[in-house]
Motif scaffolding. Structure first.
Motif, PDB file in Angstrom:
ATOM      1  N   GLU A 166       0.819  -1.215   0.000  1.00 41.92           N
ATOM      2  CA  GLU A 166       0.000   0.000   0.000  1.00 41.92           C
ATOM      3  C   GLU A 166       0.849   1.259   0.000  1.00 41.92           C
ATOM      4  OE1 GLU A 166      -4.126  -1.324   2.261  1.00 41.92           O
ATOM      5  OE2 GLU A 166      -2.404  -0.686   3.450  1.00 41.92           O
ATOM      6  N   HIS A 167       2.129   1.103   0.337  1.00 45.30           N
ATOM      7  CA  HIS A 167       3.035   2.264   0.427  1.00 45.30           C
ATOM      8  C   HIS A 167       4.340   1.980  -0.316  1.00 45.30           C
ATOM      9  CE1 HIS A 167       0.402   2.322   4.013  1.00 45.30           C
ATOM     10  NE2 HIS A 167       0.371   3.620   3.800  1.00 45.30           N
ATOM     11  N   PRO A 168       4.271   1.681  -1.604  1.00 43.51           N
ATOM     12  CA  PRO A 168       5.497   1.368  -2.346  1.00 43.51           C
ATOM     13  C   PRO A 168       6.447   2.558  -2.379  1.00 43.51           C
ATOM     14  CG  PRO A 168       3.672   1.739  -3.854  1.00 43.51           C
ATOM     15  CD  PRO A 168       3.076   1.710  -2.480  1.00 43.51           C
ATOM     16  N   GLY A 169       7.719   2.257  -2.224  1.00 44.97           N
ATOM     17  CA  GLY A 169       8.731   3.303  -2.282  1.00 44.97           C
ATOM     18  C   GLY A 169       8.956   4.037  -0.975  1.00 44.97           C
ATOM     19  N   VAL A 170       8.185   3.713   0.072  1.00 46.99           N
ATOM     20  CA  VAL A 170       8.312   4.381   1.369  1.00 46.99           C
ATOM     21  C   VAL A 170       9.100   3.494   2.322  1.00 46.99           C
ATOM     22  CG1 VAL A 170       7.090   5.371   3.333  1.00 46.99           C
ATOM     23  CG2 VAL A 170       6.110   5.566   1.030  1.00 46.99           C
ATOM     24  N   ALA A 171      10.113   4.068   2.978  1.00 47.86           N
ATOM     25  CA  ALA A 171      10.917   3.320   3.944  1.00 47.86           C
ATOM     26  C   ALA A 171      10.280   3.422   5.332  1.00 47.86           C
ATOM     27  CB  ALA A 171      12.339   3.865   3.974  1.00 47.86           C
ATOM     28  N   PHE A 172      10.120   2.279   5.987  1.00 46.23           N
ATOM     29  CA  PHE A 172       9.542   2.232   7.324  1.00 46.23           C
ATOM     30  C   PHE A 172      10.547   1.641   8.308  1.00 46.23           C
ATOM     31  CE2 PHE A 172       5.213   3.411   6.498  1.00 46.23           C
ATOM     32  CZ  PHE A 172       4.990   3.046   5.178  1.00 46.23           C
ATOM     33  N   THR A 173      10.585   2.196   9.510  1.00 48.78           N
ATOM     34  CA  THR A 173      11.396   1.602  10.562  1.00 48.78           C
ATOM     35  C   THR A 173      10.687   0.366  11.107  1.00 48.78           C
ATOM     36  OG1 THR A 173      10.345   2.851  12.347  1.00 48.78           O
ATOM     37  CG2 THR A 173      12.208   3.912  11.215  1.00 48.78           C
TER      38      THR A 173
END
Length: 226
Positions: A166-173
């Protein structure tokens, strides 16, 4: 791998079609009469049927009619030696998605199959279906596939994969993923690490060198926009 059922009592034609489709990456089954086709439909998951009009036991029109009643979204291509317009119309009226008239080239049939499958997939995708690269997740159906093959995911693995998609390209901790996917505001963040590793084993070509779920050093993980 997509599964196609060929229903044709002409063994010469069927053998050529089966061979061509198998080389094209399809899993192919072949039966020679309408009743056998109905038995297969009732017991095996199929992506498409190539159905001859003139069949022993149960004719192609009746087979198509019954398939539509039990599997309304299963694509059917009618295969017939009859060129009359009324026969083609009859096939479409009972629910065939397309038709090919004999004689035909295997390449023509392959193109028709690919076209019908593309339309079928586009038509049935609900809003909760997510696709990135070779992976598709249907959150409503709780189902994930890679290159058309179903993935054996746990509930949490599915939710983690869906959230990243749902959040491609977003980096998550790891902390963010734990909060968003697990609903935890504290806990052992190695839980996230283990789940990411297990997901990679199921969705990556080479889990040791992932290209879909990548590590962002010093941050966490990111799902790439392939």
């Amino acid at each position: 791998m997509r599964s196609v059922l060929i229903v044709d009592d002409d063994d010469t034609v069927a053998s050529v079609v089966v061979s061509y489709l198998e080389r094209g990456g399809y899993q192919v089954k072949h039966v020679t009469d309408g009743q056998a086709a109905l038995d297969i439909v009732a017991s095996v998951r199929l992506d498409l049927i190539v159905l001859d009009l003139m069949l022993p036991k149960v004719d192609g029109l009746e087979v198509c009619r019954r398939v539509r009643a039990s599997h309304p979204q299963l694509p059917v291509i009618m295969l017939t030696a009859l060129a009359e317009a009324e026969d083609r119309i009859a096939g479409l009226e009972v629910g065939a998605d397309d038709y090919v008239t004999k004689p035909f080239s295997p390449r023509e049939l392959m193109l028709r199959i690919e076209s019908v499958l593309r339309r079928a997939n586009a038509a049935k995708l609900p809003p909760r279906v997510l696709t990135v690269g070779p992976v598709t997740v249907d959150r409503a159906a709780r189902r994930a596939t890679r290159l058309g093959a179903e993935l054996a995911l746990t509930v949490r693995e599915l939710e983690l994969l869906a959230f990243l998609m749902e959040h491609p390209g977003v980096a998550f901790t790891r902390e963010q993923l734990m909060r968003e996917v697990w609903g935890w505001t504290f806990g052992d963040q190695s839980t996230v690490t283990v789940h990411v590793r297990r997901l990679r084993e199921k969705v990556e070509d080479d889990p040791a060198s992932p290209t879909l779920i990548t590590t962002v050093w010093g941050v966490g993980y990111r799902l790439e926009q392939l």
